[in-house]
Design a protein around this motif. Structure first.
Motif, PDB file in Angstrom:
ATOM      1  N   GLU A 179       0.890  -1.202   0.089  1.00 50.09           N
ATOM      2  CA  GLU A 179      -0.030   0.194  -0.049  1.00 50.09           C
ATOM      3  C   GLU A 179       0.913   1.252   0.036  1.00 50.09           C
ATOM      4  OE1 GLU A 179      -2.519  -0.465   3.697  1.00 50.09           O
ATOM      5  OE2 GLU A 179      -3.759  -1.956   2.540  1.00 50.09           O
ATOM      6  N   ARG A 180       1.949   1.154   0.687  1.00 52.10           N
ATOM      7  CA  ARG A 180       2.547   2.403   1.091  1.00 52.10           C
ATOM      8  C   ARG A 180       3.629   2.594  -0.442  1.00 52.10           C
ATOM      9  NH1 ARG A 180      -0.585   2.637   4.057  1.00 52.10           N
ATOM     10  NH2 ARG A 180      -1.435   3.561   2.111  1.00 52.10           N
ATOM     11  N   LEU A 181       3.921   1.409  -0.977  1.00 50.27           N
ATOM     12  CA  LEU A 181       4.709   1.357  -2.195  1.00 50.27           C
ATOM     13  C   LEU A 181       3.902   2.184  -3.114  1.00 50.27           C
ATOM     14  CD1 LEU A 181       6.954   0.485  -3.805  1.00 50.27           C
ATOM     15  CD2 LEU A 181       6.151  -1.623  -4.127  1.00 50.27           C
ATOM     16  N   ALA A 182       2.440   1.812  -3.354  1.00 48.39           N
ATOM     17  CA  ALA A 182       1.837   2.325  -4.354  1.00 48.39           C
ATOM     18  C   ALA A 182       1.819   3.978  -3.988  1.00 48.39           C
ATOM     19  CB  ALA A 182       0.554   1.936  -4.398  1.00 48.39           C
ATOM     20  N   ASP A 183       1.659   4.226  -2.866  1.00 48.31           N
ATOM     21  CA  ASP A 183       1.817   5.711  -2.437  1.00 48.31           C
ATOM     22  C   ASP A 183       2.907   6.402  -2.916  1.00 48.31           C
ATOM     23  OD1 ASP A 183      -0.922   5.498  -1.651  1.00 48.31           O
ATOM     24  OD2 ASP A 183      -0.317   5.597   0.666  1.00 48.31           O
ATOM     25  N   THR A 184       3.935   5.536  -2.429  1.00 45.20           N
ATOM     26  CA  THR A 184       5.442   6.456  -2.843  1.00 45.20           C
ATOM     27  C   THR A 184       5.722   6.472  -4.337  1.00 45.20           C
ATOM     28  OG1 THR A 184       6.068   5.157  -0.882  1.00 45.20           O
ATOM     29  CG2 THR A 184       7.819   6.136  -2.362  1.00 45.20           C
ATOM     30  N   ILE A 185       5.473   5.482  -5.073  1.00 48.68           N
ATOM     31  CA  ILE A 185       5.433   5.651  -6.499  1.00 48.68           C
ATOM     32  C   ILE A 185       4.632   6.694  -7.092  1.00 48.68           C
ATOM     33  CG2 ILE A 185       5.276   4.502  -8.702  1.00 48.68           C
ATOM     34  CD1 ILE A 185       6.117   1.788  -7.366  1.00 48.68           C
ATOM     35  N   ASP A 186       3.295   6.562  -6.719  1.00 45.39           N
ATOM     36  CA  ASP A 186       2.403   7.980  -6.899  1.00 45.39           C
ATOM     37  C   ASP A 186       2.870   9.252  -6.827  1.00 45.39           C
ATOM     38  OD1 ASP A 186       0.093   8.968  -7.978  1.00 45.39           O
ATOM     39  OD2 ASP A 186      -1.093   8.773  -6.202  1.00 45.39           O
ATOM     40  N   LEU A 187       3.408   9.475  -5.460  1.00 48.36           N
ATOM     41  CA  LEU A 187       3.925  10.694  -5.213  1.00 48.36           C
ATOM     42  C   LEU A 187       5.203  11.065  -5.939  1.00 48.36           C
ATOM     43  CD1 LEU A 187       3.680  13.214  -3.365  1.00 48.36           C
ATOM     44  CD2 LEU A 187       4.919  11.927  -1.470  1.00 48.36           C
ATOM     45  N   SER A 188       6.068  10.309  -6.138  1.00 46.28           N
ATOM     46  CA  SER A 188       7.210  10.245  -7.008  1.00 46.28           C
ATOM     47  C   SER A 188       6.840  10.951  -8.371  1.00 46.28           C
ATOM     48  CB  SER A 188       7.923   9.255  -6.978  1.00 46.28           C
ATOM     49  OG  SER A 188       7.747   8.280  -7.922  1.00 46.28           O
TER      50      SER A 188
END
Length: 161
Positions: free
Chosen positions: A23-32
């Motif tokens: 879940e946090r990986l998806a957020d991190t990629i999205d934010l990048s």
């Protein structure tokens, strides 16, 4: 299934941590990707400083994403970081694609960083409850960098004026 190199965690805790990390990986990629959207399109006084800052910020996010994905693999899971998965799973609000003013990008990025660091803190709590100190530490490290980057972005003198 890949080998689990974190044998001390109970199976249910391991599965929960893999899910939270993804879940946090998806957020991190999205934010990048949001940061790069701003990097490519912002205009205004102080452009070059903000433009260059956003390159550094993107690198920090990519490092955090890499650490999360590697932790997932260490736990015997599969990191879910494709564009389609990120688009479906990110908890962040979609980034506006029609803004150009530095001030507007700064506000949009800070808003998303605040949501992101809140989710990271929830991840820290979940990892603590699961007895996974290493994942809690990873989320703490990523959160610390994200909070600092949000401060740098939000403190931009040309955007704060």
């Amino acid at each position: 299934m890949p080998q689990n190199f974190v044998p001390f965690l109970k199976e249910n805790a391991r599965k929960e941590m893999i899910a939270v990390l993804n879940e946090r990986l998806a957020d991190t990629i999205d934010l990048s990707h949001a940061v790069k959207q701003a990097h490519w399109n912002l205009k205004g006084t102080g452009f070059i400083g903000v433009h260059e800052l956003l390159d550094d910020v993107t690198a920090n996010l990519r490092n955090g994403a890499d650490d999360m994905a590697e932790r997932i693999a260490m736990m015997g899971g599969l990191a879910q970081g494709t564009s389609k998965t990120v688009a479906e799973k990110s908890s962040l609000e979609p980034y506006p694609t029609d803004i150009v003013k530095i001030e507007d990008h700064v506000a949009a990025l800070v808003e998303r960083y605040n949501a992101y660091t809140t989710k990271l803190r929830e991840g820290i709590e979940a990892a603590d409850e699961a007895g996974d100190e290493d994942t809690a530490d990873l989320f703490t490290e990523v959160s610390r960098a994200a909070e600092k980057d949000a401060w740098f972005i939000g403190s931009n003198s040309s955007a704060a004026a």
